[in-house]
Design a protein around this motif. Sequence first.
Motif, PDB file in Angstrom:
ATOM      1  N   PHE A   1      70.655 -20.988 -15.608  1.00  0.00           N
ATOM      2  CA  PHE A   1      70.912 -19.617 -16.063  1.00  0.00           C
ATOM      3  C   PHE A   1      71.963 -18.953 -15.188  1.00  0.00           C
ATOM      4  N   ALA A   2      71.861 -19.150 -13.879  1.00  0.00           N
ATOM      5  CA  ALA A   2      72.850 -18.560 -12.966  1.00  0.00           C
ATOM      6  C   ALA A   2      74.234 -19.137 -13.234  1.00  0.00           C
ATOM      7  N   ALA A   3      74.314 -20.446 -13.463  1.00  0.00           N
ATOM      8  CA  ALA A   3      75.600 -21.058 -13.785  1.00  0.00           C
ATOM      9  C   ALA A   3      76.122 -20.540 -15.120  1.00  0.00           C
ATOM     10  N   GLY A   4      75.231 -20.362 -16.069  1.00  0.00           N
ATOM     11  CA  GLY A   4      75.628 -19.812 -17.366  1.00  0.00           C
ATOM     12  C   GLY A   4      76.116 -18.385 -17.254  1.00  0.00           C
ATOM     13  N   ALA A   5      75.477 -17.599 -16.396  1.00  0.00           N
ATOM     14  CA  ALA A   5      75.912 -16.218 -16.179  1.00  0.00           C
ATOM     15  C   ALA A   5      77.310 -16.189 -15.565  1.00  0.00           C
ATOM     16  N   ARG A   6      77.570 -17.099 -14.626  1.00  0.00           N
ATOM     17  CA  ARG A   6      78.909 -17.150 -14.032  1.00  0.00           C
ATOM     18  C   ARG A   6      79.952 -17.566 -15.063  1.00  0.00           C
ATOM     19  N   ALA A   7      79.595 -18.497 -15.949  1.00  0.00           N
ATOM     20  CA  ALA A   7      80.520 -18.898 -17.006  1.00  0.00           C
ATOM     21  C   ALA A   7      80.797 -17.737 -17.958  1.00  0.00           C
ATOM     22  N   LEU A   8      79.777 -16.950 -18.259  1.00  0.00           N
ATOM     23  CA  LEU A   8      79.960 -15.780 -19.112  1.00  0.00           C
ATOM     24  C   LEU A   8      80.826 -14.738 -18.423  1.00  0.00           C
TER      25      LEU A   8
ATOM     26  N   VAL B   1      67.203 -17.222  -8.671  1.00  0.00           N
ATOM     27  CA  VAL B   1      67.286 -18.472  -7.913  1.00  0.00           C
ATOM     28  C   VAL B   1      66.843 -18.256  -6.472  1.00  0.00           C
ATOM     29  N   THR B   2      67.359 -17.207  -5.841  1.00  0.00           N
ATOM     30  CA  THR B   2      67.000 -16.921  -4.455  1.00  0.00           C
ATOM     31  C   THR B   2      65.500 -16.686  -4.311  1.00  0.00           C
ATOM     32  N   ALA B   3      64.920 -15.959  -5.251  1.00  0.00           N
ATOM     33  CA  ALA B   3      63.489 -15.641  -5.170  1.00  0.00           C
ATOM     34  C   ALA B   3      62.625 -16.890  -5.279  1.00  0.00           C
ATOM     35  N   TRP B   4      63.008 -17.827  -6.121  1.00  0.00           N
ATOM     36  CA  TRP B   4      62.204 -19.029  -6.327  1.00  0.00           C
ATOM     37  C   TRP B   4      62.489 -20.124  -5.304  1.00  0.00           C
ATOM     38  N   ASP B   5      63.703 -20.170  -4.805  1.00  0.00           N
ATOM     39  CA  ASP B   5      64.137 -21.268  -3.936  1.00  0.00           C
ATOM     40  C   ASP B   5      63.328 -21.293  -2.626  1.00  0.00           C
ATOM     41  N   PRO B   6      62.843 -22.487  -2.205  1.00  0.00           N
ATOM     42  CA  PRO B   6      62.141 -22.583  -0.921  1.00  0.00           C
ATOM     43  C   PRO B   6      62.975 -22.106   0.262  1.00  0.00           C
TER      44      PRO B   6
ATOM     45  N   PHE C   1      69.372 -20.582 -21.679  1.00  0.00           N
ATOM     46  CA  PHE C   1      68.668 -20.890 -20.428  1.00  0.00           C
ATOM     47  C   PHE C   1      67.628 -19.810 -20.110  1.00  0.00           C
ATOM     48  N   LEU C   2      67.974 -18.558 -20.349  1.00  0.00           N
ATOM     49  CA  LEU C   2      67.017 -17.489 -20.072  1.00  0.00           C
ATOM     50  C   LEU C   2      65.820 -17.572 -21.004  1.00  0.00           C
ATOM     51  N   LYS C   3      66.036 -17.930 -22.259  1.00  0.00           N
ATOM     52  CA  LYS C   3      64.913 -18.073 -23.184  1.00  0.00           C
ATOM     53  C   LYS C   3      63.995 -19.214 -22.754  1.00  0.00           C
ATOM     54  N   GLU C   4      64.565 -20.307 -22.277  1.00  0.00           N
ATOM     55  CA  GLU C   4      63.733 -21.392 -21.757  1.00  0.00           C
ATOM     56  C   GLU C   4      62.859 -20.903 -20.608  1.00  0.00           C
ATOM     57  N   ALA C   5      63.406 -19.998 -19.822  1.00  0.00           N
ATOM     58  CA  ALA C   5      62.685 -19.501 -18.651  1.00  0.00           C
ATOM     59  C   ALA C   5      61.550 -18.549 -19.008  1.00  0.00           C
ATOM     60  N   GLU C   6      61.378 -18.187 -20.277  1.00  0.00           N
ATOM     61  CA  GLU C   6      60.261 -17.315 -20.642  1.00  0.00           C
ATOM     62  C   GLU C   6      58.920 -17.954 -20.284  1.00  0.00           C
ATOM     63  N   ALA C   7      58.882 -19.281 -20.250  1.00  0.00           N
ATOM     64  CA  ALA C   7      57.632 -19.956 -19.896  1.00  0.00           C
ATOM     65  C   ALA C   7      57.314 -19.825 -18.409  1.00  0.00           C
ATOM     66  N   SER C   8      58.239 -19.283 -17.637  1.00  0.00           N
ATOM     67  CA  SER C   8      57.971 -19.002 -16.214  1.00  0.00           C
ATOM     68  C   SER C   8      58.298 -17.548 -15.899  1.00  0.00           C
TER      69      SER C   8
END
Length: 368
Positions: free
Chosen positions: A51-58, A191-196, A87-94
């Motif tokens: 999603f982050a990569a897609g946002a940068r492409a947009l 990404v930052t929030a989820w990343d270890p 990608f954001l719609k896929e992320a609805e499950a999380s």
Amino acid sequence: MTTRFLRLSALFALPALLAVSCGDTAGDDFDRSAMLRSIGETVILPTYRDFAAGARALDAASAAFCASPSAETLDATQQAFWDAKGFLKEAEASAYGPHTDNPLRLGPRVDFWPARTDSVDALLAAEDAVDAEALASRGAGEVGLPAIGYLLHDPTGGDEAVLAAFEADARRCAYLEGLAAYLVESADAYVTAWDPSGGDHLGELAEGRGLYVDVFRAASHVFEQVLWTIENVRELKLGKPFGKRDGGVLQPGQLEAPYSGRSLQDAIDALRGAEAVYLGRRGEVQGIGLRDWLLTRRPALDAEVQAAFGDAYAALEAVEGPLRQAIESDAAGVEDAYQAVKELQLVLSVDVAQALAITVTFNPTDGD
């Protein structure tokens, strides 16, 4: 009394509280913490990174379009929008943790749908700043992918009308570029929030810390979000515009993405995200998913779940045309899709929940 009748009875009880009994887990040595970590590493974090990569492409496509507006650069920007939203719609499950909870609560900043077109038009007509920094303090209806989709599409006048609108008002490009830049910031925050190496919400989930209390409740929450995602596809993405909550009176204003014509694909992508968490697989990468947990409890159910996912996809893909048209011109197809998603919801909310000894609680979006 048939199995289907029992499932339907349980489904109708969901708005109050589906009382799935917390069954005996004694002797269950399945490693739910390893499953949660695998789902985070295999499905959740890669989805947000995409999603982050897609946002940068947009963002890049929007800048190129505004530098040289044309049918070609508009098409490229619309495609970048389409991809990022998938990608954001896929992320609805999380869609929990950083998505819903303070202090980040990123969800309304990226996907407050349907688009509040009056709010977008009012900001366009004003003289307020519309760069990313300024948009960070604006209302949810003035930012996010729904606002971008509204600016980039015109289902009535087509791309010619979109190009004419941007040519007539330079502020539209300034707003578009601000929206895209702010979307990049929001996507990176996920990404930052989820990343270890950042906020490590992945670790909090896997270890059952913080709001999750313990590992079993964290695993239950992951299952519930899969179930709620499917319920939202049925009730909000399909049912609401199809008039299921309004005595059969169509509600086109409740379509998720009427301007881009992406409403059906939004539903399919959300199901795809739910299936990825169930399978523990995204793309070619296989990890440990909810399916593996189910296989230790009632393995025969897995085939039924996977068949129900397949039936739901097939019914959605069979709907003719954009959903804004299909609710009128292909009512039978939309009804078939609604019922197929309902069947998927039923097998999960009743049989799988019972097998996993999970008590299913309120859907947070119920009644929206």
